[in-house]
Design a protein around this motif. Structure first.
Motif, mmCIF file in Angstrom:
data_model
loop_
_atom_site.group_PDB
_atom_site.id
_atom_site.type_symbol
_atom_site.label_atom_id
_atom_site.label_comp_id
_atom_site.label_asym_id
_atom_site.label_seq_id
_atom_site.Cartn_x
_atom_site.Cartn_y
_atom_site.Cartn_z
ATOM 1 N N ASP A 1 58.559 -20.623 -28.057
ATOM 2 C CA ASP A 1 58.189 -21.939 -28.403
ATOM 3 C C ASP A 1 58.976 -23.118 -27.590
ATOM 4 O OD1 ASP A 1 56.912 -24.449 -29.092
ATOM 5 O OD2 ASP A 1 57.717 -24.374 -31.333
ATOM 6 N N ASP B 1 64.243 -19.710 -34.479
ATOM 7 C CA ASP B 1 62.995 -20.292 -34.960
ATOM 8 C C ASP B 1 61.748 -20.485 -34.040
ATOM 9 O OD1 ASP B 1 64.071 -20.261 -37.528
ATOM 10 O OD2 ASP B 1 65.135 -22.401 -37.214
ATOM 11 N N ARG B 2 62.224 -20.079 -32.983
ATOM 12 C CA ARG B 2 61.368 -20.327 -31.746
ATOM 13 C C ARG B 2 60.416 -19.129 -31.171
ATOM 14 N NH1 ARG B 2 61.287 -24.995 -29.053
ATOM 15 N NH2 ARG B 2 62.746 -26.664 -30.256
ATOM 16 N N ILE B 3 60.732 -17.688 -31.983
ATOM 17 C CA ILE B 3 60.097 -16.554 -31.645
ATOM 18 C C ILE B 3 58.848 -16.234 -32.721
ATOM 19 C CG2 ILE B 3 60.370 -14.071 -30.994
ATOM 20 C CD1 ILE B 3 63.427 -14.606 -30.424
ATOM 21 N N SER B 4 57.596 -15.760 -31.992
ATOM 22 C CA SER B 4 56.651 -15.804 -33.093
ATOM 23 C C SER B 4 56.636 -14.644 -33.713
ATOM 24 C CB SER B 4 55.180 -15.827 -32.220
ATOM 25 O OG SER B 4 54.734 -14.466 -31.981
ATOM 26 N N PRO B 5 56.498 -14.445 -34.961
ATOM 27 C CA PRO B 5 56.506 -13.335 -36.017
ATOM 28 C C PRO B 5 55.759 -12.246 -35.337
ATOM 29 C CG PRO B 5 56.427 -15.209 -37.221
ATOM 30 C CD PRO B 5 56.186 -15.740 -35.804
ATOM 31 N N ASP B 6 54.480 -12.651 -34.654
ATOM 32 C CA ASP B 6 53.563 -11.491 -34.192
ATOM 33 C C ASP B 6 54.374 -10.751 -33.148
ATOM 34 O OD1 ASP B 6 50.888 -10.360 -33.783
ATOM 35 O OD2 ASP B 6 51.179 -11.494 -31.942
ATOM 36 N N LEU B 7 54.929 -11.551 -32.138
ATOM 37 C CA LEU B 7 55.408 -10.840 -30.821
ATOM 38 C C LEU B 7 56.784 -9.954 -31.702
ATOM 39 C CD1 LEU B 7 56.248 -10.560 -28.008
ATOM 40 C CD2 LEU B 7 57.752 -12.633 -28.128
ATOM 41 N N TYR B 8 57.502 -10.326 -32.490
ATOM 42 C CA TYR B 8 58.464 -9.613 -33.205
ATOM 43 C C TYR B 8 58.005 -8.456 -33.811
ATOM 44 C CZ TYR B 8 62.254 -7.771 -35.893
ATOM 45 O OH TYR B 8 62.993 -6.917 -36.629
ATOM 46 N N PRO C 1 51.797 -11.686 -25.010
ATOM 47 C CA PRO C 1 50.773 -12.540 -25.788
ATOM 48 C C PRO C 1 49.550 -12.372 -24.631
ATOM 49 C CG PRO C 1 52.723 -13.529 -26.016
ATOM 50 C CD PRO C 1 52.989 -12.461 -24.835
#
Length: 428
Positions: free
Chosen positions: A18, A112-119, A427
Motif C-alpha cells: 500500500d 500493515d501495508r501488505i494485503s492478506p490476500d497476497l500473503y 495481483p
C-alpha cells in the motif's frame, strides 16, 4: 506467520504494498520513485533506488530485513558497503537504526501495508503440501506468452550451466573443439549406463590418432575396440583376431594404454544397446565422418543431421553378433530414431550453443535452440508430471526447460525467483 526475506524482496521489487500516504517510521512523508535493481551478490539488496523523504530526493541503495534489528545482527554497522544506504525497508521496526555520525537511517515499515490476500497466496504456494510442484493447482492458468518467455529464459540458463563442462574440457584440450566434441560424443554414445567407460576410451585414444588412420576402417575399429579393452583375451572368430593383431601393432606404435574391460556393463540391457554394438556404431561414424564437429557446424537442416547418424554402416560381422565369438540371429544394428535424437540433444545442441557463446557467434546459439524445437520431447517422470498438470510438452525445447524448472526452481521452492510463480502471485 511464516514470512521470509525473499517475500519481502518480492513485495518491494514489484511495489506490491500500500503506497498511499507513505511515511517513514519517524513520520516523514516519503515517495518511492524506483525500488532499484535487485542485487543478488554481496552488498545492499537493491542498488540505485530513488526515493523522496520530505522535500529531499535521494538516490542510492536500499537494504531489506524482516526486523530492523537484523541490521546489527548481520554486521552491517561496521561494513562500509552499507554506508550509502538511503532507506531501510523492514517488515517490523523493532529498534531505531543510526548511522556512524548519529543520524537515523530512514526506515519504512511494511507490516500493515501488505494485503492478506497476497500473503495467503504466497503462503499456500511456498508452504503448502503439494505433491508435484508448489504451483500445481494454478500453473495451467498461466498464459502461454508468460510460460514461453520463462521457459526460454531457463532453457538458456540450463545450457549455460552445461556449457561450463564443455569450456573446462576445451581448456584441457588446448582449445581443440574437434577433440572436445569427440570426447563428449563418445560419452553420449554410451548413454547413461556406459557413459564413463566410453569417455575413458575416447580420452585414451586421441582423435588425432584416429585421423591418421582414417583411410582404414579395420584400423579404426581395432583402435576403438582395443582401447575399450575388448581385444585383450584370446579370440576365436577371424574378424576379432584381425582386430587384435592390428591393435597390438598400433598400440605399440602410439604408446596406447587400453582401459579395463570390466568397466563395461551388459547386465539388464537389450542386446541392441550392448556396448559392443555402440562401439561398432561409433567406429563406423568415425570412419564415415572425419572432423565431425566441423561438418556439424556446416549442416543447417535437422534432416541432414539425423542422416549423418542414421546412415552409418557398421562392419557386417555385427549383423550376426552382439558380442565377439557369439553368433546370433541376423538383425539390423543401425542407430534408432530415439538414440539419434538423444545424441542430437545431449551433444550436438550443447556444442552448437557452447561454440556460439564461446566464439560470440549468435547464429550458432539460435541454431541450437531451433534444433531443440525440432526434436520430440523426452519422456520421463518429470515431463509426465507436468503433462498431468495441463502443461503442453511437444518438443525437447519445452521438456529441457521443464527439467530445469523442476530441478532448479520447483524442488527448492524458488517461486519468488520464477517467472511462473511471480505471475501467479501478482495481483490481477
Amino acid at each position: 506467520m511464516l514470512f521470509t526475506e525473499d517475500f519481502l524482496h518480492y513485495v518491494w521489487k514489484f511495489r506490491l504494498f500500500d503506497r498511499i500516504n507513505l511515511r517513514t517510521t519517524e513520520g516523514e512523508e516519503m515517495e518511492v520513485y524506483s525500488a532499484g535493481l535487485h542485487n543478488t551478490h554481496a552488498g545492499p539488496d537493491f542498488q540505485n533506488a530513488r526515493i523522496r523523504v520530505g522535500e529531499t530526493i535521494w538516490a542510492g541503495n536500499a537494504e531489506l530485513h524482516l526486523s530492523s534489528s537484523d541490521w546489527q545482527r548481520h554486521g552491517h554497522t561496521t561494513d562500509n558497503a552499507y554506508d550509502n544506504v538511503i532507506l531501510h525497508v523492514v517488515y517490523r521496526d523493532d529498534e531505531p537504526l543510526f548511522r556512524a555520525d548519529g543520524r537515523r537511517v530512514p526506515t519504512l515499515e511494511l507490516k500493515d501495508r501488505i494485503s492478506p490476500d497476497l500473503y495467503n497466496r504466497y503462503h499456500n504456494l511456498v508452504f503448502g503440501n503439494q505433491a508435484i510442484i508448489p504451483c500445481e493447482a494454478t500453473i495451467a492458468t498461466v498464459d502461454g506468452l508468460t510460460m514461453q518467455n520463462w521457459l526460454t529464459r531457463i532453457l538458456v540458463e540450463r545450457l549455460e550451466k552445461r556449457s561450463e563442462a564443455v569450456v573446462a574440457a576445451l581448456e584441457k584440450n588446448r582449445g581443440d573443439w574437434e577433440e572436445t566434441f569427440y570426447q563428449f560424443l563418445a560419452a553420449n554414445f554410451g548413454f547413461k549406463t556406459n557413459a564413463l567407460p566410453f569417455e575413458l576410451m575416447a580420452k585414451s585414444l586421441p582423435q588425432s590418432i584416429l585421423a591418421k588412420n582414417k583411410n582404414s576402417a579395420m584400423q579404426i575399429e581395432a583402435l576403438i575396440f582395443g582401447q575399450a579393452g575388448f581385444l585383450a583375451d584370446e579370440l576365436q572368430d577371424d574378424y576379432p583376431r584381425k582386430l587384435k593383431q592390428e591393435h597390438d601393432y598400433l598400440a605399440k606404435k602410439y604408446s596406447l594404454q587400453a582401459i579395463e574391460n570390466h568397466l563395461w556393463k551388459f547386465l539388464r540391457m537389450r542386446p541392441q544397446n550392448f556396448p559392443t554394438i555402440r562401439l561398432a556404431q561409433f567406429a563406423a561414424l568415425v570412419v564415415q565422418s572425419n572432423h565431425l564437429f566441423s561438418k556439424i557446424l556446416e549442416i543447417r537442416e535437422i534432416k541432414d543431421l539425423r542422416d549423418l547418424f542414421a546412415n552409418i554402416k557398421i562392419n557386417p560381422y555385427w549383423e550376426t553378433h552382439y558380442r565377439f565369438d557369439k553368433e546370433s540371429a541376423p538383425a539390423g544394428k543401425s542407430l534408432g530414431q530415439g538414440s539419434i535424437d538423444t545424441i542430437l540433444l545431449n551433444t550436438v545442441v550443447l556444442f552448437l550453443f557452447s561454440y556460439g557463446r564461446h566464439m560470440k557467434l549468435q547464429h550458432f546459439v539460435s541454431r541450437a535452440l531451433k534444433l531443440l524445437e525440432n526434436i520430440p520431447a523426452e519422456q520421463n517422470n518429470i515431463t509426465a508430471d507436468f503433462a498431468t498438470l495441463g502443461v503442453n510438452i511437444n518438443t525437447a525445447f519445452e521438456s529441457q526447460a521443464l527439467l530445469e524448472l523442476k530441478n532448479t526452481y520447483c524442488d527448492h521452492k524458488k517461486c519468488l525467483q520464477c517467472g511462473v510463480g511471480i505471475k501467479i502471485l501478482k495481483p490481477s
